[in-house]
Design a protein around this motif. Structure first.
Motif, PDB file in Angstrom:
ATOM      1  N   PHE A 213      31.738  37.263  46.007  1.00 34.13           N
ATOM      2  CA  PHE A 213      32.205  37.894  47.236  1.00 34.13           C
ATOM      3  C   PHE A 213      32.653  36.825  48.231  1.00 34.13           C
ATOM      4  CE2 PHE A 213      30.795  40.325  51.212  1.00 34.13           C
ATOM      5  CZ  PHE A 213      32.021  40.965  51.317  1.00 34.13           C
ATOM      6  N   ILE A 214      31.883  35.757  48.303  1.00 30.55           N
ATOM      7  CA  ILE A 214      32.183  34.716  49.288  1.00 30.55           C
ATOM      8  C   ILE A 214      33.526  34.060  49.003  1.00 30.55           C
ATOM      9  CG2 ILE A 214      31.432  32.393  49.979  1.00 30.55           C
ATOM     10  CD1 ILE A 214      28.565  33.735  50.035  1.00 30.55           C
ATOM     11  N   ALA A 215      33.856  33.928  47.702  1.00 32.34           N
ATOM     12  CA  ALA A 215      35.176  33.385  47.361  1.00 32.34           C
ATOM     13  C   ALA A 215      36.277  34.261  47.945  1.00 32.34           C
ATOM     14  CB  ALA A 215      35.318  33.293  45.852  1.00 32.34           C
ATOM     15  N   PHE A 216      36.085  35.582  47.829  1.00 31.41           N
ATOM     16  CA  PHE A 216      37.089  36.501  48.393  1.00 31.41           C
ATOM     17  C   PHE A 216      37.180  36.334  49.904  1.00 31.41           C
ATOM     18  CE2 PHE A 216      36.731  38.904  44.418  1.00 31.41           C
ATOM     19  CZ  PHE A 216      38.060  39.232  44.213  1.00 31.41           C
ATOM     20  N   THR A 223      41.184  35.356  39.490  1.00 28.76           N
ATOM     21  CA  THR A 223      40.944  36.409  38.489  1.00 28.76           C
ATOM     22  C   THR A 223      39.553  36.308  37.887  1.00 28.76           C
ATOM     23  OG1 THR A 223      42.203  34.989  37.034  1.00 28.76           O
ATOM     24  CG2 THR A 223      43.272  37.021  37.757  1.00 28.76           C
ATOM     25  N   ARG A 224      38.955  35.113  37.924  1.00 32.93           N
ATOM     26  CA  ARG A 224      37.596  35.018  37.390  1.00 32.93           C
ATOM     27  C   ARG A 224      36.652  35.905  38.192  1.00 32.93           C
ATOM     28  NH1 ARG A 224      35.616  29.143  37.499  1.00 32.93           N
ATOM     29  NH2 ARG A 224      36.955  29.222  39.347  1.00 32.93           N
ATOM     30  N   HIS A 225      36.803  35.832  39.524  1.00 31.14           N
ATOM     31  CA  HIS A 225      35.925  36.647  40.370  1.00 31.14           C
ATOM     32  C   HIS A 225      36.266  38.117  40.233  1.00 31.14           C
ATOM     33  CE1 HIS A 225      34.354  32.993  41.807  1.00 31.14           C
ATOM     34  NE2 HIS A 225      35.459  32.625  42.438  1.00 31.14           N
ATOM     35  N   LEU A 226      37.557  38.394  40.143  1.00 31.61           N
ATOM     36  CA  LEU A 226      37.983  39.785  39.965  1.00 31.61           C
ATOM     37  C   LEU A 226      37.396  40.330  38.669  1.00 31.61           C
ATOM     38  CD1 LEU A 226      39.874  42.056  40.989  1.00 31.61           C
ATOM     39  CD2 LEU A 226      41.583  41.164  39.414  1.00 31.61           C
ATOM     40  N   SER A 227      37.495  39.518  37.597  1.00 29.28           N
ATOM     41  CA  SER A 227      37.027  40.035  36.308  1.00 29.28           C
ATOM     42  C   SER A 227      35.506  40.169  36.296  1.00 29.28           C
ATOM     43  CB  SER A 227      37.514  39.165  35.157  1.00 29.28           C
ATOM     44  OG  SER A 227      37.233  37.832  35.426  1.00 29.28           O
ATOM     45  N   TYR A 228      34.807  39.336  37.082  1.00 30.03           N
ATOM     46  CA  TYR A 228      33.355  39.524  37.167  1.00 30.03           C
ATOM     47  C   TYR A 228      33.053  40.949  37.622  1.00 30.03           C
ATOM     48  CZ  TYR A 228      28.701  39.568  39.240  1.00 30.03           C
ATOM     49  OH  TYR A 228      27.423  39.909  39.577  1.00 30.03           O
TER      50      TYR A 228
END
Lengths: 251, 322
Positions: A213-216, A223-228
């Motif tokens: 979330f913090i990356a966002f 996409t790594r965070h999105l895919s998580y």
């Protein structure tokens, strides 16, 4: 068919006072926080960084913390919203209606989940009004704003998917709420322990919601965070489908 | 379209080691009302849950209107309307909203939803309450909403699990009338443990006990096979031998409650003769009735037979008539 269920679910949420109370409390707390952040920005941040290039602007010091806090509030809010999804149906024995209709279990689960997403969007829209109110008076970092909003949406959706699964396990909404709250808090604890100095663990941070979330919030769309989040959501929805399918087999 | 709406063969259902339904066959034709009868815990509800796809059978096949329920559940479920023991109602919706949702769930096309809701409301007598919240309705009305939900998509098969439980006598009558009406277009399966209910609405009866079918017959056959016996009560009863001598009487039996049961030879009508004789001889006739199709007797025989195997048959007869 999925949308028939989703629409009905959303409508019934707004028929219960719970949804309105949740919205009211959420907005009250976010509103107060918003004021606090603006106050801090005007009295402390702005005078110090005035005229410095690349200093944190209003988006960083007001909107990002606002979203971060919204994410924290969701820890409490989402279990309350998801607890009724299946456990109430089970307690009232209304699940039979969906089971006897020509629907697959996947449609049932997705219908409920999309209904929940509708409510999340409504909450998000109301929260977004606060930063938007600043737009006429200052220049906002729209990219960061959008990525923060997307992050908050994904975070809430993943909380919702976990809560939805836990509500298929029990006929008592309170138990569903408590257990999903427990699970979400556990993920927070993972983040805290993973990121604390000395015991830092990449894995723990990866597993917890907030790391992504913090990356966002920092405006980083990866996409790594999105895919998580997508994996997290898919996993819990599949678990819910399996759980409900299983029930007709061995009850 | 086949005429056989439901065909279930060799159904088994285990709950752990406990076997709730064992090798049960069931079939339903258009225009038929099948009464599934049995004591509590006989496996009626489990059977109905399997027929409506709410419970997977441990073994067996189910075809609904020609579609296999286990292979093509979504196709088969289109033809079923199901009212479970506890009607699945959302108490926070109005009757109209709820029925509209049910119609959409059952894939009634958008344009026809309105008329489907209107029709279901009219049939179930819900017009006056259609804008009220379901949670505020009385039990009888809630039950009717439950039935409206089951018929809204005009399914070929309507499955009702104990539809009259908890209703007052007037409501029971109304629901029974509705069921008979529905049977003209649909096939209806009804579970109950109330014997008169079967007698008044069903065309066929299947008695289930310990998960097995122990008896199955058309009610018309039952009537035909009824002995035609007459029950009479006299204030001044004659000796049994005297009654035995009356024309057409094959058997006389004095029952524990004071009634005298007279069984005729080959379905002769006895009532008239008995009344005449009673007047002529001053037996002071108080009551005279023809025995109904002896479903109660059959039920008691097949269900209590094993339990009371040790006691004499008179004991079961007493129970049947009490």
């Amino acid at each position: 068919m999925i949308f028939v269920i989703a629409a009905n679910e959303l409508r019934r949420m707004f028929y219960s006072p719970l949804a309105w109370f949740i919205l009211a409390m959420l907005l009250l707390i976010e509103g107060l926080l918003f004021l606090v952040f603006i106050e801090t920005f005007l009295t402390q941040v702005q005078p110090r960084f005035a005229g410095i290039d690349g200093a944190p602007g209003v988006t960083d010091s007001v909107i990002s913390p606002l979203f971060l806090w919204a994410g924290v509030l969701m820890l409490g809010v989402m279990p309350l919203l998801t607890m009724r999804l299946f456990s109430e149906e089970r307690a009232r024995q209304t699940l039979v209606l969906l089971r006897s209709a020509p629907l697959s279990t996947t449609q049932m689960v997705l219908g409920k989940f999309f209904g929940l997403l509708g409510f999340i969007l409504a909450m998000l829209a109301l929260i977004l009004l606060m930063p938007l109110a600043l737009a006429p008076f200052t220049s906002l970092d729209w990219g960061k704003l959008l990525s923060g909003a997307l992050g908050l949406f994904l975070l809430s959706a993943s909380f919702g998917a976990a809560g939805l699964y836990l509500s298929t396990l029990t006929a008592q909404p309170t138990i569903a709420a408590v257990s999903s709250f427990g699970l979400l808090l556990f993920l927070v604890v993972l983040y805290l322990s993973g990121s604390s100095p000395g015991t830092a663990s990449e894995l723990f941070v990866y597993l917890s919601h907030f790391g992504h979330f913090i990356a966002f919030l920092e405006g980083l769309f990866d996409t790594r965070h999105l895919s998580y989040y997508l994996l997290f959501i898919a996993a819990f929805l599949i678990l819910a489908v399996r759980r409900l399918d299983n029930e007709t087999l061995n009850r | 379209m086949t005429d056989e709406l439901v065909k279930a063969e060799g159904l088994y259902r285990y709950y752990g080691p406990h076997c709730a339904v064992a090798n049960l066959d069931l079939s339903l034709h258009r225009g038929e009302v099948l009464g599934l009868l049995g004591p509590n815990g006989a496996g009626k509800s489990s059977t109905l849950q399997m027929l409506t796809g709410n419970l997977a059978p441990s073994a067996g096949r189910i075809r609904i209107n020609g579609e296999d329920l286990l292979d093509e559940p979504r196709k088969a479920k289109r033809h079923i309307g199901y009212l479970p023991e506890q009607p699945p109602l959302y108490r926070d919706l109005t009757v109209r909203e709820y029925l509209r949702y049910c119609a959409r769930l059952h894939a009634v096309p958008g344009r026809e939803v309105q008329s489907a809701v209107d029709q279901a409301c009219a049939r179930c007598g819900l017009k006056t309450v259609s804008r009220r919240l379901i949670g505020h309705l009385s039990k009888g009305y809630q039950q009717r909403v439950g039935i409206a939900q089951a018929i809204i998509h005009r399914p070929a098969v309507i499955v009702l699990d104990e539809p009259t439980v908890g209703l007052d006598p007037l409501q029971i009558q109304e629901i029974r009338r509705l069921i008979q009406e529905l049977a003209s277009e649909h096939g209806v399966i009804l579970s109950t443990h109330i014997l008169p209910e079967v007698q008044s609405v069903c065309s066929r009866v299947q008695i289930v006990h310990h998960g097995r079918t122990v008896f199955s017959a058309l009610l018309s056959e039952l009537d035909r096979n009824a002995s035609g016996a007459v029950l009479a009560r006299f204030a001044n009863p004659p000796a049994v031998e005297v009654l035995q001598q009356l024309e057409g009487v094959r058997e006389v039996e004095v029952l524990a409650d004071g009634h005298i049961r007279l069984v005729p030879h080959a379905k002769m009508a006895l009532a008239e003769g008995i009344a005449e004789q009673a007047v002529a001889h001053g037996w002071r006739l108080q009551e005279l009735l023809t025995e109904q199709a002896n479903l109660e007797r059959i039920f008691t025989d097949v269900v209590y037979h094993e339990r009371n195997a040790a006691t004499a048959p008179e004991a079961t007869q007493e129970k049947a008539l009490s």
